[in-house]
Write an enzyme that holds these catalytic residues in place. Structure first.
Site, PDB file in Angstrom:
ATOM      1  N   CYS A  71      -1.846  -3.503  -7.103  1.00 58.53           N
ATOM      2  CA  CYS A  71      -2.894  -2.939  -6.243  1.00 58.53           C
ATOM      3  C   CYS A  71      -2.803  -1.410  -6.224  1.00 58.53           C
ATOM      4  O   CYS A  71      -1.723  -0.854  -6.060  1.00 58.53           O
ATOM      5  CB  CYS A  71      -2.748  -3.498  -4.829  1.00 58.53           C
ATOM      6  SG  CYS A  71      -4.027  -2.878  -3.720  1.00 58.53           S
ATOM      7  N   CYS A 128      -0.136   1.180   0.606  1.00 60.32           N
ATOM      8  CA  CYS A 128       0.340   0.652   1.894  1.00 60.32           C
ATOM      9  C   CYS A 128       1.882   0.527   1.833  1.00 60.32           C
ATOM     10  O   CYS A 128       2.415  -0.236   1.008  1.00 60.32           O
ATOM     11  CB  CYS A 128      -0.293  -0.708   2.170  1.00 60.32           C
ATOM     12  SG  CYS A 128      -2.091  -0.696   1.951  1.00 60.32           S
ATOM     13  N   CYS A 161       3.822  -2.813   1.545  1.00 58.90           N
ATOM     14  CA  CYS A 161       3.313  -3.914   0.716  1.00 58.90           C
ATOM     15  C   CYS A 161       4.000  -4.080  -0.640  1.00 58.90           C
ATOM     16  O   CYS A 161       4.008  -3.157  -1.463  1.00 58.90           O
ATOM     17  CB  CYS A 161       1.810  -3.752   0.506  1.00 58.90           C
ATOM     18  SG  CYS A 161       1.110  -5.193  -0.336  1.00 58.90           S
ATOM     19  N   CYS A 195      -6.627 -19.751   3.508  1.00 59.64           N
ATOM     20  CA  CYS A 195      -6.876 -18.308   3.392  1.00 59.64           C
ATOM     21  C   CYS A 195      -6.453 -17.811   2.017  1.00 59.64           C
ATOM     22  O   CYS A 195      -5.302 -17.979   1.624  1.00 59.64           O
ATOM     23  CB  CYS A 195      -6.053 -17.540   4.420  1.00 59.64           C
ATOM     24  SG  CYS A 195      -6.192 -18.191   6.075  1.00 59.64           S
ATOM     25  N   CYS A 221     -11.102 -18.659   4.606  1.00 58.00           N
ATOM     26  CA  CYS A 221     -10.854 -17.256   4.953  1.00 58.00           C
ATOM     27  C   CYS A 221     -10.482 -16.549   3.664  1.00 58.00           C
ATOM     28  O   CYS A 221      -9.788 -17.141   2.823  1.00 58.00           O
ATOM     29  CB  CYS A 221      -9.695 -17.177   5.945  1.00 58.00           C
ATOM     30  SG  CYS A 221      -9.218 -15.477   6.336  1.00 58.00           S
ATOM     31  N   CYS A 246     -11.225 -11.671  11.262  1.00 53.31           N
ATOM     32  CA  CYS A 246      -9.785 -11.865  11.431  1.00 53.31           C
ATOM     33  C   CYS A 246      -9.159 -10.493  11.226  1.00 53.31           C
ATOM     34  O   CYS A 246      -9.199  -9.958  10.111  1.00 53.31           O
ATOM     35  CB  CYS A 246      -9.260 -12.873  10.401  1.00 53.31           C
ATOM     36  SG  CYS A 246      -7.457 -12.994  10.388  1.00 53.31           S
ATOM     37  N   ARG A 253      -2.545 -15.021  16.066  1.00 51.77           N
ATOM     38  CA  ARG A 253      -1.713 -15.695  15.054  1.00 51.77           C
ATOM     39  C   ARG A 253      -0.360 -15.012  14.907  1.00 51.77           C
ATOM     40  O   ARG A 253      -0.285 -13.818  14.599  1.00 51.77           O
ATOM     41  CB  ARG A 253      -2.418 -15.742  13.694  1.00 51.77           C
ATOM     42  CG  ARG A 253      -1.562 -16.472  12.632  1.00 51.77           C
ATOM     43  CD  ARG A 253      -2.316 -16.796  11.348  1.00 51.77           C
ATOM     44  NE  ARG A 253      -3.555 -17.462  11.664  1.00 51.77           N
ATOM     45  CZ  ARG A 253      -4.749 -16.899  11.529  1.00 51.77           C
ATOM     46  NH1 ARG A 253      -4.861 -15.702  11.021  1.00 51.77           N
ATOM     47  NH2 ARG A 253      -5.834 -17.551  11.879  1.00 51.77           N
TER      48      ARG A 253
HETATM   49  N1  SAM Z   1      -5.470  -6.231  -0.277  1.00 52.75           N
HETATM   50  C1  SAM Z   1      -6.125  -6.705   0.867  1.00 52.75           C
HETATM   51  C2  SAM Z   1      -6.038  -5.764   2.035  1.00 52.75           C
HETATM   52  O1  SAM Z   1      -5.030  -5.079   2.189  1.00 52.75           O
HETATM   53  O2  SAM Z   1      -6.971  -5.738   2.827  1.00 52.75           O
HETATM   54  C3  SAM Z   1      -5.679  -8.081   1.295  1.00 52.75           C
HETATM   55  C4  SAM Z   1      -4.243  -8.524   1.229  1.00 52.75           C
HETATM   56  S1  SAM Z   1      -3.087  -7.656   2.260  1.00 52.75           S
HETATM   57  C5  SAM Z   1      -1.573  -8.217   1.585  1.00 52.75           C
HETATM   58  C6  SAM Z   1      -3.245  -8.428   3.835  1.00 52.75           C
HETATM   59  C7  SAM Z   1      -2.370  -7.932   4.965  1.00 52.75           C
HETATM   60  O3  SAM Z   1      -1.056  -8.429   4.838  1.00 52.75           O
HETATM   61  C8  SAM Z   1      -2.173  -6.442   5.133  1.00 52.75           C
HETATM   62  O4  SAM Z   1      -3.250  -5.818   5.742  1.00 52.75           O
HETATM   63  C9  SAM Z   1      -0.935  -6.385   6.005  1.00 52.75           C
HETATM   64  O5  SAM Z   1      -1.288  -6.327   7.370  1.00 52.75           O
HETATM   65  C10 SAM Z   1      -0.214  -7.688   5.689  1.00 52.75           C
HETATM   66  N2  SAM Z   1       1.065  -7.431   4.995  1.00 52.75           N
HETATM   67  C11 SAM Z   1       1.224  -7.050   3.728  1.00 52.75           C
HETATM   68  N3  SAM Z   1       2.524  -6.871   3.428  1.00 52.75           N
HETATM   69  C12 SAM Z   1       3.216  -7.148   4.561  1.00 52.75           C
HETATM   70  C13 SAM Z   1       4.605  -7.132   4.894  1.00 52.75           C
HETATM   71  N4  SAM Z   1       5.531  -6.762   4.016  1.00 52.75           N
HETATM   72  N5  SAM Z   1       4.964  -7.483   6.132  1.00 52.75           N
HETATM   73  C14 SAM Z   1       4.014  -7.842   7.042  1.00 52.75           C
HETATM   74  N6  SAM Z   1       2.696  -7.865   6.782  1.00 52.75           N
HETATM   75  C15 SAM Z   1       2.304  -7.517   5.558  1.00 52.75           C
HETATM   76 FE1  SF4 Z   2      -3.116  -3.508  -1.734  1.00 58.56          FE
HETATM   77 FE2  SF4 Z   2      -1.088  -4.497  -0.384  1.00 58.56          FE
HETATM   78 FE3  SF4 Z   2      -2.494  -2.511   0.656  1.00 58.56          FE
HETATM   79 FE4  SF4 Z   2      -3.614  -4.982   0.419  1.00 58.56          FE
HETATM   80  S1  SF4 Z   2      -1.890  -4.417   1.710  1.00 58.56           S
HETATM   81  S2  SF4 Z   2      -4.542  -3.006  -0.101  1.00 58.56           S
HETATM   82  S3  SF4 Z   2      -2.615  -5.673  -1.475  1.00 58.56           S
HETATM   83  S4  SF4 Z   2      -1.242  -2.413  -1.213  1.00 58.56           S
END
Ligand code: SAM
Ligand code: SF4
Ligand code: DTB
Length: 322
Positions: free
Chosen positions: A59, A63, A66, A103, A134, A194, A266
């Site tokens: 990606c 973030c 992530c 989801c 979802c 959500c 949740r």
């Molecule tokens: N890429 C899309 C986005 O960010 O909108 C969808 C997938 S993203 C992985 C969905 C959510 O997972 C993120 O917004 C974050 O809140 C949560 N998430 C991701 N990595 C995480 C982690 N290591 N611990 C807790 N929550 C996490």
């Molecule tokens: Fe990409 Fe992870 Fe951020 Fe979702 S949370 S936009 S998968 S880097």
């Protein structure tokens, strides 16, 4: 939901008020949350959603939490968007195990139109099996939200993650307003929202309050509010984040329940690192939904048998409200 009358809830929460709520004596906070919870929900029913990663890693967003960000060196093998058949097989398995919502998540900044069409076919087919659907695909344009609605999508997950102030410390490639814009398109398209965040990224009480205020003060509150506890993944900048105090986490759940009385709250990522007693406290504080299944997107979630045992210990039944 026990009561059908959806009255308009407060959407004028202030920071000082929410900080006071979050820091008041724990027993008083939990009592207030239980009172609200019992007004709108059966306190012994928890809804089960199962997650599936339909497109892993690579990606372009940064973030900091992530594992799927291409900016960090994590133990993830990036893959392409999965084929419909493998998604349907997993949806069927999830349904057999008792999930009521499926989801599908994709590690995208935003979906390309061609990929969106594939996801629309997945949504239609999963819905046709009798599951709620979802997806979480990143930012959407207005027309893409409408496309997803026409495919039969029930919920779109798109998190605010933290307060507007703390957010910029964890993500630089997408701003808070862009997230709010996507949420507005989802709402306007008639898809349930959500939206939640992550606790344990080094934020303070004011940031936790700020996240909840951003959610609760929306014109229409999100139908579903995932509260994630950070899963620290090796290779991400937050790998070494400090442990979160379980009591502080439960306080966030209780405030979410009080501020968003009819939303499903949740208890999301991070359950594998929580004791069963802590999870029980989260349910007592008003959490009424979990992710069920051995994987979240890329990280571990409790084994099904462990969740079944916990539910039996607590006299909780799985079910859903709408
Ligand atoms: N890429 C899309 C986005 O960010 O909108 C969808 C997938 S993203 C992985 C969905 C959510 O997972 C993120 O917004 C974050 O809140 C949560 N998430 C991701 N990595 C995480 C982690 N290591 N611990 C807790 N929550 C996490
Ligand atoms: Fe990409 Fe992870 Fe951020 Fe979702 S949370 S936009 S998968 S880097
Ligand atoms: C949400 O708020 N939590 C889920 C879901 N929405 C998509 C994702 C949690 C991801 C945890 C890290 C992983 O497994 O990769």
């Amino acid at each position: 939901m026990k009561q059908a009358n959806k009255k308009a809830f407060r959407n004028d929460w202030t920071q000082s008020e929410v900080v006071s709520l979050m820091t008041k004596p724990f027993n008083d906070l939990i009592f207030e949350a239980q009172e609200v919870h019992r007004t709108y929900f059966d306190p012994n029913i928890i809804q089960l959603s199962t997650l599936m990663n339909i497109k892993t890693g690579g990606c372009p967003e940064d973030c900091a939490y992530c594992p799927q960000s291409a900016h960090y060196n994590t133990d993830i093998n990036p893959g392409k968007l999965l084929a419909l058949e493998s998604v349907l097989a997993q949806a069927r398995a999830a349904q057999e195990k008792g999930a009521t919502r499926f989801c599908m998540g994709a590690a995208w900044r935003q979906p390309k139109q061609r990929d969106l069409e594939t996801v629309m076919a997945m949504v239609a087919a999963v819905k046709n099996m009798g599951l709620q659907t979802c997806v979480t695909l990143g930012m959407l344009q207005e027309s893409q939200a409408q496309d997803l609605k026409s495919a039969g999508l029930d919920y779109y997950n798109h998190n605010l993650d933290s307060s507007p102030e703390f957010y910029s410390k964890i993500i630089s490639t997408r701003d808070y307003q862009e997230r709010l814009d996507t949420l507005a398109f989802v709402r306007k398209a008639g898809i349930n929202v959500c939206c939640g965040g992550i606790i344990g990224m080094g934020e303070g009480v004011r940031d936790r309050a700020g996240l909840l205020i951003s959610l609760a003060n929306m014109d229409v509150q999100p139908e579903s509010v995932p509260i994630n506890s950070l899963v620290r993944v090796a290779g991400t900048p937050l790998d070494k984040a400090e442990d979160i105090d379980p009591v502080e986490f439960v306080r966030v759940i209780a405030c979410a329940r009080i501020m968003m009385p009819t939303s499903n709250i949740r208890l999301s990522a991070g359950r594998s690192a929580m004791s069963e007693e802590m999870q029980a406290l989260c349910f007592l504080a008003g959490a009424n939904s979990i992710f069920y299944g051995e994987k979240l997107l890329t990280t571990d979630n409790p084994q099904l048998e462990a969740d079944q045992k916990l539910f039996a210990r607590l006299g909780i039944q799985s079910g859903h409200y709408q």
